[in-house]
Design a protein around this motif. Structure first.
Motif, short mmCIF file in Angstrom:
data_model
loop_
_atom_site.label_atom_id
_atom_site.label_comp_id
_atom_site.label_asym_id
_atom_site.label_seq_id
_atom_site.Cartn_x
_atom_site.Cartn_y
_atom_site.Cartn_z
N VAL A 162 0.84 -1.20 0.00
CA VAL A 162 0.00 0.00 0.00
C VAL A 162 0.87 1.25 0.00
CG1 VAL A 162 -2.09 -0.99 1.00
CG2 VAL A 162 -0.22 -0.28 2.52
N PHE A 163 2.07 1.12 -0.57
CA PHE A 163 2.99 2.26 -0.64
C PHE A 163 2.34 3.47 -1.30
CE2 PHE A 163 6.15 4.76 -2.93
CZ PHE A 163 7.11 5.00 -1.96
N TRP A 164 1.69 3.25 -2.45
CA TRP A 164 1.09 4.35 -3.18
C TRP A 164 -0.32 4.68 -2.69
CZ3 TRP A 164 4.03 7.21 -6.17
CH2 TRP A 164 5.18 6.65 -6.73
N GLU A 165 -1.04 3.69 -2.25
CA GLU A 165 -2.47 3.86 -1.97
C GLU A 165 -2.77 4.60 -0.68
OE1 GLU A 165 -1.89 0.26 -4.59
OE2 GLU A 165 -0.92 1.11 -2.82
N LEU A 166 -1.82 4.62 0.25
CA LEU A 166 -2.01 5.30 1.54
C LEU A 166 -0.88 6.28 1.79
CD1 LEU A 166 -2.95 2.22 3.78
CD2 LEU A 166 -4.52 3.80 2.63
N ASP A 167 -1.14 7.26 2.65
CA ASP A 167 -0.05 8.15 3.04
C ASP A 167 0.95 7.37 3.89
OD1 ASP A 167 -0.45 8.66 6.07
OD2 ASP A 167 -2.45 9.04 5.24
N PRO A 168 2.17 7.88 4.05
CA PRO A 168 3.21 7.10 4.74
C PRO A 168 2.82 6.60 6.13
CG PRO A 168 4.21 8.95 3.61
CD PRO A 168 2.72 9.12 3.47
N VAL A 169 2.18 7.42 6.91
CA VAL A 169 1.80 7.02 8.27
C VAL A 169 0.73 5.93 8.22
CG1 VAL A 169 0.76 7.77 10.44
CG2 VAL A 169 2.42 9.23 9.29
N ALA A 170 -0.30 6.12 7.40
CA ALA A 170 -1.37 5.13 7.30
C ALA A 170 -0.86 3.82 6.71
CB ALA A 170 -2.51 5.68 6.45
N ALA A 171 0.08 3.90 5.74
CA ALA A 171 0.64 2.68 5.14
C ALA A 171 1.41 1.87 6.18
CB ALA A 171 1.53 3.04 3.97
N ASP A 172 2.22 2.55 6.96
CA ASP A 172 2.99 1.86 8.00
C ASP A 172 2.06 1.22 9.02
OD1 ASP A 172 5.60 1.25 9.29
OD2 ASP A 172 4.80 2.53 10.88
N ARG A 173 0.99 1.93 9.37
CA ARG A 173 0.02 1.40 10.34
C ARG A 173 -0.67 0.16 9.78
NH1 ARG A 173 -3.38 5.47 10.47
NH2 ARG A 173 -2.08 6.65 11.95
N SER B 88 1.85 10.45 -3.59
CA SER B 88 2.41 11.29 -4.64
C SER B 88 2.89 12.64 -4.13
CB SER B 88 1.38 11.51 -5.76
OG SER B 88 0.27 12.26 -5.30
N VAL B 89 2.27 13.15 -3.07
CA VAL B 89 2.68 14.46 -2.57
C VAL B 89 3.95 14.41 -1.75
CG1 VAL B 89 0.29 15.28 -2.56
CG2 VAL B 89 1.25 14.27 -0.48
N ALA B 90 4.45 13.21 -1.45
CA ALA B 90 5.64 13.07 -0.63
C ALA B 90 6.93 13.18 -1.45
CB ALA B 90 5.63 11.73 0.10
N PHE B 91 6.83 13.21 -2.78
CA PHE B 91 8.02 13.24 -3.60
C PHE B 91 8.53 14.67 -3.79
CE2 PHE B 91 6.50 9.06 -4.40
CZ PHE B 91 7.61 8.31 -4.78
N PRO B 92 9.85 14.84 -3.85
CA PRO B 92 10.41 16.20 -3.99
C PRO B 92 10.09 16.84 -5.33
CG PRO B 92 12.14 14.53 -4.18
CD PRO B 92 10.90 13.81 -3.72
N THR B 93 9.69 16.05 -6.33
CA THR B 93 9.36 16.59 -7.64
C THR B 93 7.85 16.70 -7.87
OG1 THR B 93 9.70 14.35 -8.50
CG2 THR B 93 11.50 15.92 -8.77
N SER B 94 7.06 16.53 -6.82
CA SER B 94 5.62 16.71 -6.94
C SER B 94 5.32 18.21 -7.04
CB SER B 94 4.91 16.09 -5.73
OG SER B 94 5.25 16.78 -4.55
N PRO B 95 4.13 18.60 -7.48
CA PRO B 95 2.96 17.76 -7.76
C PRO B 95 2.93 17.28 -9.21
CG PRO B 95 2.33 20.04 -7.92
CD PRO B 95 3.78 20.03 -7.53
N VAL B 96 2.11 16.26 -9.44
CA VAL B 96 1.82 15.81 -10.79
C VAL B 96 1.04 16.90 -11.51
CG1 VAL B 96 0.55 14.06 -12.12
CG2 VAL B 96 1.82 13.40 -10.07
N SER B 97 1.27 17.06 -12.80
CA SER B 97 0.57 18.08 -13.58
C SER B 97 -0.93 17.84 -13.56
CB SER B 97 1.07 18.08 -15.02
OG SER B 97 2.46 18.32 -15.08
#
Length: 221
Positions: free
Chosen positions: A19-30, A80-89
């Motif tokens: 669930v790396f992409w499907e959840l935010d980092p905290v929720a994915a780890d949980r 997607s918002v966690a990447f340094p090159t975000s946001p997506v167009s």
């Protein structure tokens, strides 16, 4: 073949519970710690299919699952918002994951999957696909389709991010460089020039793909 809640079970085991992409980092780890990752991925797929439509494709060889891709508007992809090159167009859909089973690697299936996504999205009126790639210095590790294996790895391991060289090899161009995570883009206007034999091959490998509704709803970024 389009991803459905039934074909979701055909994803490789390590990908089915990622669930790396499907959840935010905290929720994915949980979710991973609680053992709920597979349920969370199914819930994500269900919501995305219901609200937006087709968000993945699988490819089979002799009825055996050989690879898959996942894609969705960035509003459905918290990571997607966690990447340094975000946001997506705002005119693009994000290609999240791409994986070819090692036994079937090297036969161009990864390229065929990406082309299938491009044709599908073109028919839905979407202008571009973007992706976050992973740069790696080791030449021996670069450009292999099967190395794009998503997993439930911790964020620091980055194994769920497809190598940037793979995206470049199938027609993406870098739109925002970065030493580790560049953002790449495929302008879907190029899909209009594809040859008829490629179209026929896609029909055979991926099944019939019918036009779907235009991108909706108007999602905030």
């Amino acid at each position: 073949m389009n991803l459905t809640l039934d074909t979701l079970e055909d994803l490789p085991g390590r990908c089915r519970g990622c669930v790396f992409w499907e959840l935010d980092p905290v929720a994915a780890d949980r979710a991973v710690r609680a053992g709920d990752a597979e349920l969370s991925k199914e819930a994500w797929a269900s919501q995305t299919l219901l609200e937006w439509g087709s968000c993945g494709k699988l490819i089979y060889v002799d009825e055996a699952p050989a690879g898959y891709v996942l894609f969705a508007p960035p509003a459905y992809v918290p990571r997607s918002v966690a990447f340094p090159t975000s946001p997506v167009s705002p005119d693009a859909v994000l290609l999240m994951a791409a994986y070819v089973v090692p036994d079937f690697a090297g036969g161009g299936l990864g390229r065929m999957l990406v082309q299938g996504v491009a044709r599908d999205l073109t028919r839905r009126g979407i202008k571009a696909i973007e992706a976050f790639g992973r740069e790696r210095p080791a030449a021996a590790d670069r450009g292999a389709e099967h190395d794009a294996a998503p997993s439930a790895a911790l964020p620091g391991e980055h194994r769920c991010v497809v190598p940037a060289d793979f995206f470049r090899s199938v027609g993406f161009k870098t739109v925002r460089p970065h030493p580790r995570f560049p953002r790449l883009r495929m302008d879907l206007r190029t899909a209009l020039s594809w040859k008829s034999d490629v179209e026929a091959a896609l029909d055979k490998l991926l099944g019939s793909m019918r036009p779907e509704a235009l991108l909706h709803p108007a999602l905030p970024h």
